[in-house]
Design a protein around this motif. Structure first.
Motif, PDB file in Angstrom:
ATOM      1  N   LEU A  71     119.016 -70.242   2.900  1.00  8.09           N
ATOM      2  CA  LEU A  71     117.677 -70.841   2.956  1.00  8.09           C
ATOM      3  C   LEU A  71     117.313 -71.539   1.653  1.00  8.09           C
ATOM      4  O   LEU A  71     116.348 -72.309   1.600  1.00  8.09           O
ATOM      5  N   PHE A  72     118.100 -71.265   0.590  1.00 11.83           N
ATOM      6  CA  PHE A  72     117.783 -71.808  -0.733  1.00 11.83           C
ATOM      7  C   PHE A  72     119.025 -72.510  -1.285  1.00 11.83           C
ATOM      8  O   PHE A  72     119.715 -71.999  -2.179  1.00 11.83           O
ATOM      9  N   PRO A  73     119.346 -73.697  -0.770  1.00 12.59           N
ATOM     10  CA  PRO A  73     120.565 -74.409  -1.178  1.00 12.59           C
ATOM     11  C   PRO A  73     120.594 -74.652  -2.685  1.00 12.59           C
ATOM     12  O   PRO A  73     119.569 -74.934  -3.315  1.00 12.59           O
ATOM     13  N   GLY A  74     121.788 -74.503  -3.243  1.00 13.57           N
ATOM     14  CA  GLY A  74     121.961 -74.768  -4.664  1.00 13.57           C
ATOM     15  C   GLY A  74     121.676 -73.603  -5.569  1.00 13.57           C
ATOM     16  O   GLY A  74     121.853 -73.698  -6.786  1.00 13.57           O
ATOM     17  N   ALA A  75     121.218 -72.478  -5.006  1.00 18.60           N
ATOM     18  CA  ALA A  75     120.908 -71.302  -5.817  1.00 18.60           C
ATOM     19  C   ALA A  75     121.738 -70.124  -5.349  1.00 18.60           C
ATOM     20  O   ALA A  75     121.927 -69.925  -4.145  1.00 18.60           O
ATOM     21  N   THR A  76     122.251 -69.334  -6.292  1.00 23.05           N
ATOM     22  CA  THR A  76     122.996 -68.131  -5.922  1.00 23.05           C
ATOM     23  C   THR A  76     122.059 -67.134  -5.257  1.00 23.05           C
ATOM     24  O   THR A  76     122.397 -66.510  -4.251  1.00 23.05           O
ATOM     25  N   PHE A  77     120.878 -66.974  -5.832  1.00 21.24           N
ATOM     26  CA  PHE A  77     119.798 -66.179  -5.258  1.00 21.24           C
ATOM     27  C   PHE A  77     118.528 -67.011  -5.382  1.00 21.24           C
ATOM     28  O   PHE A  77     118.382 -67.802  -6.315  1.00 21.24           O
ATOM     29  N   PRO A  78     117.573 -66.830  -4.461  1.00 23.81           N
ATOM     30  CA  PRO A  78     116.316 -67.565  -4.605  1.00 23.81           C
ATOM     31  C   PRO A  78     115.563 -67.133  -5.854  1.00 23.81           C
ATOM     32  O   PRO A  78     115.538 -65.945  -6.196  1.00 23.81           O
ATOM     33  N   GLU A  79     114.999 -68.090  -6.564  1.00 25.50           N
ATOM     34  CA  GLU A  79     114.165 -67.759  -7.714  1.00 25.50           C
ATOM     35  C   GLU A  79     112.919 -67.004  -7.229  1.00 25.50           C
ATOM     36  O   GLU A  79     112.457 -67.227  -6.092  1.00 25.50           O
ATOM     37  N   PRO A  80     112.365 -66.101  -8.061  1.00 26.91           N
ATOM     38  CA  PRO A  80     111.195 -65.328  -7.626  1.00 26.91           C
ATOM     39  C   PRO A  80     110.049 -66.187  -7.098  1.00 26.91           C
ATOM     40  O   PRO A  80     109.453 -65.878  -6.063  1.00 26.91           O
ATOM     41  N   GLY A  81     109.760 -67.286  -7.791  1.00 21.92           N
ATOM     42  CA  GLY A  81     108.673 -68.151  -7.344  1.00 21.92           C
ATOM     43  C   GLY A  81     108.960 -68.792  -6.005  1.00 21.92           C
ATOM     44  O   GLY A  81     108.061 -68.926  -5.158  1.00 21.92           O
ATOM     45  N   GLU A  82     110.218 -69.201  -5.786  1.00 22.50           N
ATOM     46  CA  GLU A  82     110.607 -69.791  -4.504  1.00 22.50           C
ATOM     47  C   GLU A  82     110.469 -68.777  -3.377  1.00 22.50           C
ATOM     48  O   GLU A  82     110.000 -69.099  -2.278  1.00 22.50           O
ATOM     49  N   LEU A  83     110.889 -67.541  -3.654  1.00 22.87           N
ATOM     50  CA  LEU A  83     110.825 -66.502  -2.630  1.00 22.87           C
ATOM     51  C   LEU A  83     109.379 -66.235  -2.231  1.00 22.87           C
ATOM     52  O   LEU A  83     109.048 -66.130  -1.049  1.00 22.87           O
ATOM     53  N   LEU A  84     108.501 -66.156  -3.235  1.00 23.63           N
ATOM     54  CA  LEU A  84     107.088 -65.888  -2.945  1.00 23.63           C
ATOM     55  C   LEU A  84     106.467 -67.020  -2.125  1.00 23.63           C
ATOM     56  O   LEU A  84     105.543 -66.788  -1.343  1.00 23.63           O
ATOM     57  N   GLY A  85     106.957 -68.240  -2.304  1.00 20.66           N
ATOM     58  CA  GLY A  85     106.405 -69.379  -1.580  1.00 20.66           C
ATOM     59  C   GLY A  85     107.010 -69.598  -0.207  1.00 20.66           C
ATOM     60  O   GLY A  85     106.615 -70.539   0.494  1.00 20.66           O
ATOM     61  N   THR A  86     107.936 -68.750   0.191  1.00 11.75           N
ATOM     62  CA  THR A  86     108.600 -68.905   1.488  1.00 11.75           C
ATOM     63  C   THR A  86     107.862 -68.103   2.553  1.00 11.75           C
ATOM     64  O   THR A  86     107.650 -66.893   2.384  1.00 11.75           O
ATOM     65  N   PRO A  87     107.441 -68.721   3.642  1.00 14.52           N
ATOM     66  CA  PRO A  87     106.722 -67.986   4.695  1.00 14.52           C
ATOM     67  C   PRO A  87     107.565 -66.840   5.252  1.00 14.52           C
ATOM     68  O   PRO A  87     108.794 -66.942   5.352  1.00 14.52           O
ATOM     69  N   ASP A  88     106.900 -65.776   5.641  1.00 17.74           N
ATOM     70  CA  ASP A  88     107.607 -64.602   6.154  1.00 17.74           C
ATOM     71  C   ASP A  88     108.448 -64.930   7.374  1.00 17.74           C
ATOM     72  O   ASP A  88     109.555 -64.405   7.535  1.00 17.74           O
TER      73      ASP A  88
END
Length: 387
Positions: free
Chosen positions: A246-263
């Protein structure tokens, strides 16, 4: 520009690199502390020096052997080693000379170095100069610490962990809790544990490999642990892979990106609502500093790490203890809530029933400060039964 050569060699601390200017009297121009492997060490020293690989001349070969001896626990005095500081400014040269005057087994603060140079108030400038030190160990910037015994910084690969291990070699119990970083560390700790409790001797002689996974930060390590909770490894790996997609280009989603992702988007990857809540709480507490960075966590004691990380929704003490053991390599962790661990205790001590966590905890008092080592071997007992 002087022609430069370098050589990569193994030590008890890991693969190091040394560079020198070629000529009748070769002087050391750069020293590389261990990176993740010999290739990474070589890439770094080649990039920083622009030199070529070469076998060392006799004078440099002698320094290499002294470095090896030093990291084996026989401290050497490198003040006689000739260094080439071409391009280094006068203030930094003074700082490096002051650092070289600190003997093995001793430390000084940035402020004390500044006072030595008759530059009170220049502690920050001293720290900046040491951060640019091209010849660590030989110019022993690891012996310079912050006021009050605080860690300060260390720009070499491995950061404060490397600094702590270098000081430990010199007999300075400073800064960071002891850790298991290699098979050699494990063997040494097991030997000490045998003398503390001979009843474990036979089991501690069994073959066992262990190396902590230091690639994960506290955030990514806990992210993976939360996803894996109550799932088979195969199912958890599949879900984690879909989440990462769901987060192309990242090994893990950054915390801010994760918080901004709808459930609902995270649910589409297979995450349950409780796990989404836990992951978002992890992200939030990473952003507010409750979850320490990889650089900071190495300087925190086990109890502080448990206190901070167990405040995250869905993260209990056992999860944090697994991180302490398998990511940080801490030496004295005893996760008595782990059933397999207690089953191993029952097997080793011939108990008719698996002991309670309270009873196991009392039994483990005799194994301090190597309870992690005891735990690893007790798990090995159970694994041997299974396989």
């Amino acid at each position: 520009m002087k022609p430069t050569a370098y050589y990569i060699f193994e030590t008890a601390l890991g693969p190091c690199g040394i560079a020198w200017c070629e000529g009748e009297r070769p002087a050391v121009t750069s020293f590389q502390l261990p990176d993740i492997d010999a290739r990474a060490t070589e890439e770094r020293i080649a990039r920083e020096t622009g030199g070529r690989p070469s076998n060392p001349p006799p004078a440099i070969a002698a320094i290499v052997e002294r470095v090896r001896r030093h990291f084996e626990g026989y401290p050497e005095d490198f003040r006689d080693v000739e260094v080439d500081l071409d391009g280094v400014g006068p203030f930094a040269r003074q700082v490096y000379a002051a650092a070289r005057a600190i003997p093995a087994g001793k430390t000084a603060t940035y402020g004390e170095i500044a006072e030595t140079l008759a530059r009170p108030g220049a502690a920050r400038a001293v720290g900046y100069a040491l951060g640019k030190n091209p010849i660590p160990l030989i110019i022993p910037c690891h012996r310079v610490v912050a006021a009050g015994g605080k860690p300060g910084g260390f720009s070499a690969p491995g950061g404060l962990t490397t600094k702590s291990r270098m000081l430990a070699v010199e007999g300075v119990a400073w800064g960071l809790p002891p850790t298991l970083k290699s098979a050699q560390d494990l063997r040494r700790a097991a030997a000490k544990l045998k003398s503390q409790d001979p009843r474990l001797a036979d089991w501690l002689s069994q073959p066992l490999s262990f190396k902590p996974n230091t690639e994960h930060s506290p955030y990514t390590g806990l992210f993976s642990a939360i996803v894996h909770q109550q799932l088979t490894p195969k199912a958890a790996a599949a879900i984690l892979s879909r989440v990462k997609a769901l987060f192309p280009g990242a090994t893990f989603p950054e915390p801010g990106e994760l918080l901004g992702t709808p459930d609902h988007v995270l649910k589409s990857a297979g995450l349950s609502q409780p796990k989404i809540n836990a992951l978002k709480d992890l992200a939030s507490k990473t952003l507010d500093g409750t979850v320490p960075t990889a650089e900071i966590i190495v300087a925190l004691n086990d109890d502080e790490i448990v206190r901070r990380l167990s405040s995250i929704r869905g993260v209990g003490r056992w999860t944090v203890e697994m991180l302490l053991i398998f990511n940080l390599g801490r030496t004295d962790v005893f996760p008595v809530d782990d059933y397999a661990l207690r089953k191993g205790i029952a097997k080793v001590f011939g108990m008719p029933e698996v002991p309670s966590p309270k009873k196991a905890l009392a039994l483990g008092d005799a194994w301090q400060p190597y309870r992690t080592v005891a735990s690893l071997y007790l798990w090995n007992v159970v694994n041997a039964e299974i396989f």
